[in-house]
Motif scaffolding. Structure first.
Motif, mmCIF file in Angstrom:
data_model
loop_
_atom_site.group_PDB
_atom_site.id
_atom_site.type_symbol
_atom_site.label_atom_id
_atom_site.label_comp_id
_atom_site.label_asym_id
_atom_site.label_seq_id
_atom_site.Cartn_x
_atom_site.Cartn_y
_atom_site.Cartn_z
ATOM 1 N N GLN A 1 137.730 123.282 11.556
ATOM 2 C CA GLN A 1 136.814 122.224 12.026
ATOM 3 C C GLN A 1 137.522 121.190 12.895
ATOM 4 O OE1 GLN A 1 134.742 121.198 8.315
ATOM 5 N NE2 GLN A 1 133.145 122.675 8.887
ATOM 6 N N ARG A 2 138.667 121.568 13.400
ATOM 7 C CA ARG A 2 139.318 120.722 14.419
ATOM 8 C C ARG A 2 138.976 121.311 15.784
ATOM 9 N NH1 ARG A 2 143.502 117.363 13.604
ATOM 10 N NH2 ARG A 2 143.156 117.007 15.812
ATOM 11 N N TYR A 3 137.682 121.194 16.123
ATOM 12 C CA TYR A 3 137.194 121.802 17.354
ATOM 13 C C TYR A 3 137.860 121.197 18.588
ATOM 14 C CZ TYR A 3 133.596 124.188 14.673
ATOM 15 O OH TYR A 3 132.925 124.995 13.791
ATOM 16 N N ASP A 4 138.381 119.993 18.426
ATOM 17 C CA ASP A 4 139.080 119.386 19.556
ATOM 18 C C ASP A 4 140.354 120.153 19.909
ATOM 19 O OD1 ASP A 4 139.747 118.381 16.903
ATOM 20 O OD2 ASP A 4 141.202 117.086 17.895
ATOM 21 N N ARG B 1 140.134 130.780 21.332
ATOM 22 C CA ARG B 1 139.737 130.207 20.045
ATOM 23 C C ARG B 1 140.010 131.193 18.902
ATOM 24 N NH1 ARG B 1 133.914 127.584 21.862
ATOM 25 N NH2 ARG B 1 134.781 126.218 23.458
ATOM 26 N N ARG C 1 125.429 122.063 12.713
ATOM 27 C CA ARG C 1 126.619 122.673 12.121
ATOM 28 C C ARG C 1 126.789 122.078 10.732
ATOM 29 N NH1 ARG C 1 129.694 126.600 13.777
ATOM 30 N NH2 ARG C 1 129.816 125.701 15.857
ATOM 31 N N ARG D 1 129.851 114.082 7.193
ATOM 32 C CA ARG D 1 129.984 115.357 7.890
ATOM 33 C C ARG D 1 129.781 116.562 6.977
ATOM 34 N NH1 ARG D 1 135.158 115.103 11.716
ATOM 35 N NH2 ARG D 1 136.214 115.387 9.715
ATOM 36 N N PHE E 1 127.802 118.449 10.056
ATOM 37 C CA PHE E 1 129.083 118.075 10.634
ATOM 38 C C PHE E 1 128.885 117.059 11.746
ATOM 39 C CE2 PHE E 1 132.882 119.425 13.265
ATOM 40 C CZ PHE E 1 133.830 118.948 12.390
ATOM 41 N N TRP E 2 127.765 117.189 12.460
ATOM 42 C CA TRP E 2 127.503 116.303 13.597
ATOM 43 C C TRP E 2 126.875 114.973 13.181
ATOM 44 C CZ3 TRP E 2 124.447 120.712 16.453
ATOM 45 C CH2 TRP E 2 125.325 121.776 16.701
ATOM 46 N N ILE F 1 126.781 123.014 22.373
ATOM 47 C CA ILE F 1 127.033 123.095 20.929
ATOM 48 C C ILE F 1 128.508 122.808 20.642
ATOM 49 C CG2 ILE F 1 127.095 124.700 18.980
ATOM 50 C CD1 ILE F 1 124.616 126.041 20.265
ATOM 51 N N HIS F 2 129.374 123.360 21.466
ATOM 52 C CA HIS F 2 130.801 123.087 21.278
ATOM 53 C C HIS F 2 131.080 121.597 21.418
ATOM 54 C CE1 HIS F 2 135.055 123.748 21.088
ATOM 55 N NE2 HIS F 2 135.251 123.280 22.300
ATOM 56 N N CYS G 1 129.147 119.125 20.569
ATOM 57 C CA CYS G 1 128.805 118.486 19.280
ATOM 58 C C CYS G 1 129.959 118.657 18.294
ATOM 59 C CB CYS G 1 127.551 119.118 18.678
ATOM 60 S SG CYS G 1 126.049 118.820 19.611
ATOM 61 N N ASP G 2 130.517 119.840 18.240
ATOM 62 C CA ASP G 2 131.625 120.114 17.317
ATOM 63 C C ASP G 2 132.850 119.270 17.652
ATOM 64 O OD1 ASP G 2 130.306 122.014 15.729
ATOM 65 O OD2 ASP G 2 130.788 123.654 17.082
ATOM 66 N N VAL G 3 133.143 119.184 18.932
ATOM 67 C CA VAL G 3 134.313 118.389 19.345
ATOM 68 C C VAL G 3 134.077 116.920 19.037
ATOM 69 C CG1 VAL G 3 135.661 117.630 21.341
ATOM 70 C CG2 VAL G 3 135.042 120.045 21.091
ATOM 71 N N ALA H 1 132.253 115.633 16.725
ATOM 72 C CA ALA H 1 132.394 115.427 15.280
ATOM 73 C C ALA H 1 133.854 115.479 14.852
ATOM 74 C CB ALA H 1 131.574 116.469 14.521
ATOM 75 N N SER H 2 134.608 116.423 15.427
ATOM 76 C CA SER H 2 136.032 116.550 15.086
ATOM 77 C C SER H 2 136.796 115.278 15.413
ATOM 78 C CB SER H 2 136.671 117.707 15.873
ATOM 79 O OG SER H 2 136.149 118.938 15.473
ATOM 80 N N LEU H 3 136.398 114.630 16.493
ATOM 81 C CA LEU H 3 137.119 113.436 16.944
ATOM 82 C C LEU H 3 136.538 112.149 16.374
ATOM 83 C CD1 LEU H 3 137.676 114.408 20.694
ATOM 84 C CD2 LEU H 3 139.385 114.343 18.882
#
Lengths: 327, 327, 327, 327
Positions: free
Chosen positions: B130-133, B139, C238, C282, C286-287, D217-218, D220-222, D224-226
């Protein structure tokens, strides 16, 4: 020029078996069948608000009729007729009613001998963009472009740019700066009309727009499921030129169809055409894949606007063969 | 058998230039570098909770060390040692501490002469799912499988199924029902271990799992952007066998890496292995694409667990050549 | 335990109108209808090799029958019967032939009073994984999990972990370390069975696996096109917990269906269950999206294995209300 | 009109902390930073061939400077100046050199009092469309549109359509056929400029184009990660109006950014604007989701082209409140 060509809008191709073609275009690729009779099938994409963008016409003689461009106003047709006549190029009027669902149309042969059609009006059709329940196969959205082999790309380029008012988004040049291929547009995408050096004029392919890259992958899966694996000629891959995600198919009669997603906005008059060296391996396929020989060597004939006979072709002016250095 | 092998868990490969390999695996493919020294780089996928699944070891001599399988308990190692010894197969213990980040390990040569490793413990590492950054390139999520060429697939199949407790998800058979290739699993995917008929034992490829099909396409784009276009050997495409969306790459030393997304759940004991005819064009690539010769002919050597020298190979028992009928 | 439960394998739910439900499950969501009569519809996903994973049973009384788990061997059923009886829990045998397409089945009530079914055999069905031409709507692949509200999650957790041999992948805990929700699995995904604190036992939802994230988005589009916009209760989003990309729907009778793609491999015995604080925004999404009240408050009744009447429920032991701090 | 406006081309917004904004726009969203000094950050998308499309200007006073439209020729600026003066609307010239990287610019207030900028020239910048190795976060491609709240949408609509030469793609109408919102374009997408009924003139949002739905979508994930989960205000979802897949964010100063993928080609003069009823639940979100109050109620102030002070706003002419009937 004082006429306004909007975009490539339709293609009419002769096919040998309507049902066989319907199975490919409707069941496998997901075109919408607007209407049909025992001589024609009229197809459109899910986004299109007009009657059709592809006509399959039953005939024993394969070939491509004049490529159909839409213009802004009826009077643009008269101006185009005057222009083509002033250049000594063959013209022919098809009055409203002579072609199903299309208004008055002007047919011409251009400087390459390629048959073009201009029309302003087409019957409307329900736009199915938000009928996602009807999405099938490749989820075809709309016609995007045509790509033609011509013997003298620079002559075709000059005519389309200087006389017809197209703009160039990208082009391929030889070491000594001859234009080997060119991507030309009226609408604000990468192209309506592409030319590549080759024996011609002949049609290389008709391109259709998809909504996203996974629609293209799903289409491969559907084609394979239905036994159309042999129809996949090249791809999926990324074009260096245009940046599109692409797939090339051969329909049951051998016509080449490109499924296409991803180009870019070309609205700006100060956008500088992108030059590609003929020997840049990323030009054809950004990822470096080699295209098969058939993709380079096989094209479809155009039909004369008067006689309906195959148009005589000439040899390509520049080296025509598939570059050996493409990896 | 009374031991419990969990899954393929790591591969250790000799590489000639650590920095060159780092650039490929970390910068282009998006592996996470857990740790490195001047002789090793330890890599893991974003989903992995353990220290590594791929070790790059600097060496002038290319080759693949024993393929590492994780077992459930320490005592499984002792049972495996006893089993291999009872079969007269070579075994060797590597005590905890002798390999970085890995507990006590058993190295053996199996019936095909292929070097295998079994271990129970590996140091943990932060799971970055879950570290999408931090997501880059392909990936990479986790190691998925290894595929090996062996001269006698049926012998390898029998050993893994009957002695080691693997199950078969899919297999390719010749007309006279000889097993030409087999996909075997302990975890509940299509495979941990695949065998294909060929001169061997040699490693064909190591497969890594991706989160979705677009990650694979993006990886092609990133590879091309970074000048790694030549690394793409085959794909993207859909495997008939396994149903996975795949891409085959060659790393800077020529090792083959598969990027892989899409197989299916194989939890059920009553799932019947899927049989493919060797001449089914959809087996290799569901869409019908032909694999390049290199994909059939080029593999990597294994290293002896004692001497570290290349393991002697034998000719394939069945016809080894690339089937001509694949279109 | 000396029995081997494989995975959650089917759910049987009463519905008030078979045709209305068929339209939702088959036409909109893309389930495959294996078979039907005037009292039942048997549905499966495209990947499933067995007769069904969801049975719609016509009835005026809504409710959920015993949740069906598949076991490895027939003898596991006998061992399970002995075990449940030894615990003083209600059991009932349904001999082969008494349920369509399913072998001998054991029905029980577990420590939470929840009705469970165990069976080993089910009739086979054509696996349609590679019939991409039949993919519709959400492209449902297979049943993935069930999620149930129970009044005492810790009791349910202990029973499933210690007595039935499940493993825990993730859990939610209160500040004082009480388990508020838990994700438990036999197969190697995040869960077969989840429990959340609530009035129960009642069914919260049944989860089905999708092939990729875009299938989920396309499903939203198809639902909206067909007038099922109201069926979308929550998402797409998510999950922090499980990392899955999710969508929650309410079927025509109000049963909650989750469409689900993206979890991870849970094969390793040394994988440490992931702890989430109940007040981590989260965790749920998650969002950071807030779930609607209905998602927290509305569940479906279970039916008694003997009487077929609604099972009596108890109040949740821990605070049941939707956390206010979720943003 | 005899001038040629090409498209919306840039926005300039005051921000309170450049580093905080850089972290959001560059690190999280994936904008490219062309250049910066201690008072400005100049940002562009990966597709853009010009210096910037978004300028962050350090200031204690938040607000939006004149929205920047690109015109085809320098002389179009003179014609536009003459036109606005003829209408009695305020104009102001900024000579070349007075704004970094931009040529001579005309600033005006339009009929709604909204500040607009017109310019023809901007410095070029390397187009990074095929530098996939640099793709991050949302993979921002280019500026797409601006959406503004104005008190009298019909007045703004008439001015943009009849005087400035825009076309309407879609609009929302009340029961008695008053235009409540309108999507207007010069380039061939759904819009460059949208208006919605509200207290104004104020900026509702700036929209940026993404390459495909999974990039959204990615993102949103990024986010949230940050730790930017709170920045997500609405979505992801599908707009009924425009058919785009969307996400609305609030930047660190509260400006609303839309990430956007999916509209359609609007090249045809005979395309009939699509009418949506204000009370159609699929208009705002095709899937039926309700937008949060903040999305309806919160907008950003414009700054006067002369004084730099906030522009005085007026109450909306039509009912402004969020429709209660949206589900």
């Amino acid at each position: 020029m004082d006429f306004n060509i909007i975009r490539i809008a339709r293609a009419v191709i002769n096919v040998s078996d309507l049902n066989r073609s319907r199975d490919f275009y409707v069941n496998a690729l997901g075109f919408v069948e607007t209407e049909s009779d025992d001589q024609h099938i009229y197809l459109r994409g899910l986004e299109e608000h007009t009657h059709h963008s592809l006509v399959l016409k039953k005939s024993d003689k394969l070939g491509v009729h004049a490529l159909g461009y839409k213009v802004a106003k009826e009077e643009d047709l008269d101006k185009l007729a005057a222009f083509f006549e002033s250049k000594g190029l063959k013209t022919k009027w098809l009055e409203e009613g002579s072609q199903h669902a299309v208004g008055r149309a002007l047919h011409v042969h251009d400087v390459s001998g390629m048959p073009l059609e201009f029309f302003c009006k087409m019957d409307g059709a329900e736009r199915l963009l938000q009928r996602y329940d009807l999405y099938r196969g490749a989820r075809i959205q709309r016609i995007d472009h045509v790509n033609c082999a011509v013997p003298d790309v620079e002559k075709a380029y000059d005519f389309f740019i200087n006389e017809l008012g197209f703009a160039c988004s990208e082009y391929t040049a030889t070491e000594d700066d001859r234009i080997w291929a060119a991507w030309l547009h009226r609408k604000q995408g990468v192209h309506d009309q592409a030319f590549m050096n080759g024996e011609g004029p002949r049609l290389h392919h008709i391109g259709f727009w998809l909504p996203d890259p996974l629609a293209l992958i799903h289409c491969c899966d559907v084609l394979a499921s239905l036994g159309y694996g042999d129809s996949i000629e090249r791809g999926p891959g990324r074009h260096g030129l245009s940046n599109a995600f692409f797939l090339y198919l051969r329909d049951p009669d051998g016509y080449r169809i490109e499924l296409y997603n991803g180009d870019y906005l070309t609205s700006d008059p100060d956008f500088k055409p992108i030059r590609w060296d003929l020997d840049d391996p990323r030009r054809q396929t950004f990822w470096g894949h080699k295209a098969p020989d058939s993709w380079f060597n096989e094209t479809s004939p155009f039909l004369d606007i008067d006689t309906g006979e195959e148009i005589t072709v000439s040899e390509a002016k520049l080296a025509k063969i598939k570059p050996e250095f493409i990896i």
